[in-house]
Design an enzyme around this catalytic site. Structure first.
Site, PDB file in Angstrom:
ATOM      1  N   HIS A 161       0.838  -1.213   0.000  1.00  0.00           N
ATOM      2  CA  HIS A 161       0.000   0.000   0.000  1.00  0.00           C
ATOM      3  C   HIS A 161       0.870   1.260   0.000  1.00  0.00           C
ATOM      4  O   HIS A 161       0.584   2.228  -0.719  1.00  0.00           O
ATOM      5  CB  HIS A 161      -0.918   0.005   1.221  1.00  0.00           C
ATOM      6  CG  HIS A 161      -2.116  -0.869   1.086  1.00  0.00           C
ATOM      7  ND1 HIS A 161      -2.073  -2.228   1.279  1.00  0.00           N
ATOM      8  CD2 HIS A 161      -3.411  -0.584   0.761  1.00  0.00           C
ATOM      9  CE1 HIS A 161      -3.274  -2.748   1.089  1.00  0.00           C
ATOM     10  NE2 HIS A 161      -4.105  -1.768   0.766  1.00  0.00           N
ATOM     11  N   GLU A 162       1.936   1.254   0.792  1.00  0.00           N
ATOM     12  CA  GLU A 162       2.818   2.416   0.835  1.00  0.00           C
ATOM     13  C   GLU A 162       3.557   2.601  -0.485  1.00  0.00           C
ATOM     14  O   GLU A 162       3.804   3.739  -0.909  1.00  0.00           O
ATOM     15  CB  GLU A 162       3.824   2.256   1.988  1.00  0.00           C
ATOM     16  CG  GLU A 162       4.784   3.417   2.151  1.00  0.00           C
ATOM     17  CD  GLU A 162       4.074   4.720   2.476  1.00  0.00           C
ATOM     18  OE1 GLU A 162       4.570   5.778   2.031  1.00  0.00           O
ATOM     19  OE2 GLU A 162       3.033   4.693   3.165  1.00  0.00           O
TER      20      GLU A 162
END
Length: 488
Positions: free
Chosen positions: A425-426
């Site tokens: 996600h990052e």
């Protein structure tokens, strides 16, 4: 009024209970009142859920009751699942929301649609198309690698696994480096990195599952052909699909690989259940729904999100104190809550309800359950498991299960799985804003602490409060993430 209260020596009939012993089959049908009578029975309300119906139990016949004529029983739920009317109302509400600013701009004589995002998305499409062709070609090339493993008898464990893991790491690093070098517009970058992650999951699942089957096949080949042992039967069973129609290595074909690229799944299987035919009416309806949803999402972003972001970026670019920064961030978060959550719901419908179902209809893919009722999740673990079933299945199969076998600890395996998910996600957020900030990674890992609290005995049973907490954290967390990455 005292005359209607039964006396202490009243018979059961006086209390409204019958003690007759006539068999039910011999009784006459119940009489009906000539005056229109409403039938009242014990039943829950339409929206009652499992945790709301704890006090509703089944009545028992008179003479067998416990206190108050009821006996303890399992909670009952209304179990109404047809909310299509609310679905229609939701879409009409969205249309009215985007029509209001359109009409206002038209009445004021302003430009009705600026189309900034459209013009941005239409630039350099040839480069994006070429990159997509390369991406699909790399995924398809895994067929030749698995054919080499099968024909040359390469040991998948450990040599094949090591080579495949190194290839996937290099594949991801190359894709991110390419995005950094080419400096695409952010819509192209987000689309390509998400597609890269999807193809990476497909590559991993295809190669690791077929690699595992190659080891089973090599083990089977070492057994005598006339052997009827339980081990031979188990190995043959392992090489055969659950539906029983395909057996390794018959799946290593061009057609099977192309089908794997198209089906809406990231967990490879030798075969999938299929529906008899492609329904053109359903395909047309979902395609029109996809176009409409994309248009509404675009208008939602242009009218309700971009102005808030532009105002916040303008305010934060001026000299200000730390307190002012916090004030701008919180103000932006509150203003983004409604449009961001609505846009997230629209994006969810576009991907999981429309795109995946269109892909399933084209490939006749039978299992259309791409999400569960995540809106009823009572903790963060349920939400992560239910809202995206294809990715959940991949994480369970290819991340959690290997980690569990390595650590022999469910807790450690779950934490490491959340760590991997938070990194991905990052990475997507980093590609979108061209900078590693770590906020999304930190907030993702913070869910582990939330889950630990939510699984405590005193908290776990409070299902209603669990739903409130999940929705509150979702609404505030998503808006805060967007405010942090887009404003700062």
């Amino acid at each position: 009024m005292l005359d209607i209260i039964p006396t202490a020596d009243a018979t059961p009939l006086d209390w409204g209970c019958s003690t007759t012993t006539i068999p039910l089959s011999n009784r006459s049908p119940p009489r009906r009142h000539e005056y229109p009578t409403i039938e009242y029975i014990i039943r829950p309300s339409i929206f009652s859920s499992y945790d709301d119906d704890i006090c509703i139990t089944q009545p028992v016949p008179c003479g067998n009751e416990t206190s108050h004529g009821f006996k303890p029983g399992q909670p009952r739920s209304a179990n109404y699942t047809d909310f299509s009317g609310f679905y229609v109302g939701f879409w009409l509400m969205l249309v009215s929301m985007v029509m209001q600013p359109l009409i206002k701009r038209w009445n004021d004589g302003d430009v009705v649609l600026e189309l900034k995002l459209v013009r941005l998305s239409m630039t350099r499409l040839q480069e994006l198309a070429a990159a997509e062709i390369v991406l699909n070609s790399i995924t398809f090339s895994c067929l030749w690698w698995q054919l080499a493993v099968f024909k040359w008898g390469i040991l998948w464990s450990p040599y094949g696994r090591i080579f495949q893991s190194a290839f996937e790491i290099g594949f991801l690093i190359s894709s991110v480096s390419w995005l950094t070098y080419i400096d695409w517009p952010w819509p192209h970058s987000i689309f390509f990195i998400l597609h890269t992650v999807v193809h990476l999951m497909k590559i991993h699942s295809y190669c690791f599952y077929n690699g595992y089957l190659s080891g089973i096949y090599q083990q089977l080949q070492k057994l005598p052909s006339n052997s009827l042992s339980d081990l031979r039967e188990q190995l043959i069973f392992e090489l055969t699909s659950p539906l029983g129609n395909v057996r390794y290595p018959a799946n290593l074909t061009i057609g099977n690989t192309i089908d794997w690229l198209l089906v809406p799944s990231v967990c490879y299987e030798l075969e999938y259940p299929r529906v008899p035919r492609i329904r053109r009416s359903v395909l047309i309806k979902r395609t029109l729904g996809l176009i409409t949803s994309i248009v509404i999402l675009y208008l939602q972003v242009e009218f309700y999100i971009m102005p808030v972001i532009s105002h916040a970026q303008s305010a934060i670019s001026k000299p200000h104190s730390r307190v002012t920064t916090i004030r701008i961030l919180l103000s932006t978060t509150l203003q983004l809550m409604c449009p961001i959550v609505t846009s997230c719901c629209l994006a969810f419908v576009i991907i999981w309800e429309l795109v995946l179902n269109i892909s399933a209809e084209i490939t006749r893919f039978g299992d259309r359950l791409f999400y569960a009722d995540f809106w009823n999740a009572v903790n963060q673990s349920d939400l992560a498991r239910m809202w995206n079933l294809p990715v959940h299945h991949f994480l369970w199969r290819h991340v959690y299960s290997p980690l569990f076998h390595a650590t022999h600890s469910k807790t450690h395996a779950m934490r490491l799985t959340f760590f991997v998910s938070a990194l991905v996600h990052e990475l997507v957020a980093c590609v979108a804003v061209r900078k590693w900030k770590g906020w999304l990674f930190t907030l993702q890992l913070a869910q582990l602490g939330m889950i630990a609290v939510q699984m405590m005995d005193r908290v776990r049973d409070q299902r209603l409060y669990g739903k409130i907490f999940v929705w509150t954290s979702f609404i505030f967390g998503v808006s805060l993430n967007f405010a942090i990455y887009l404003v700062t």
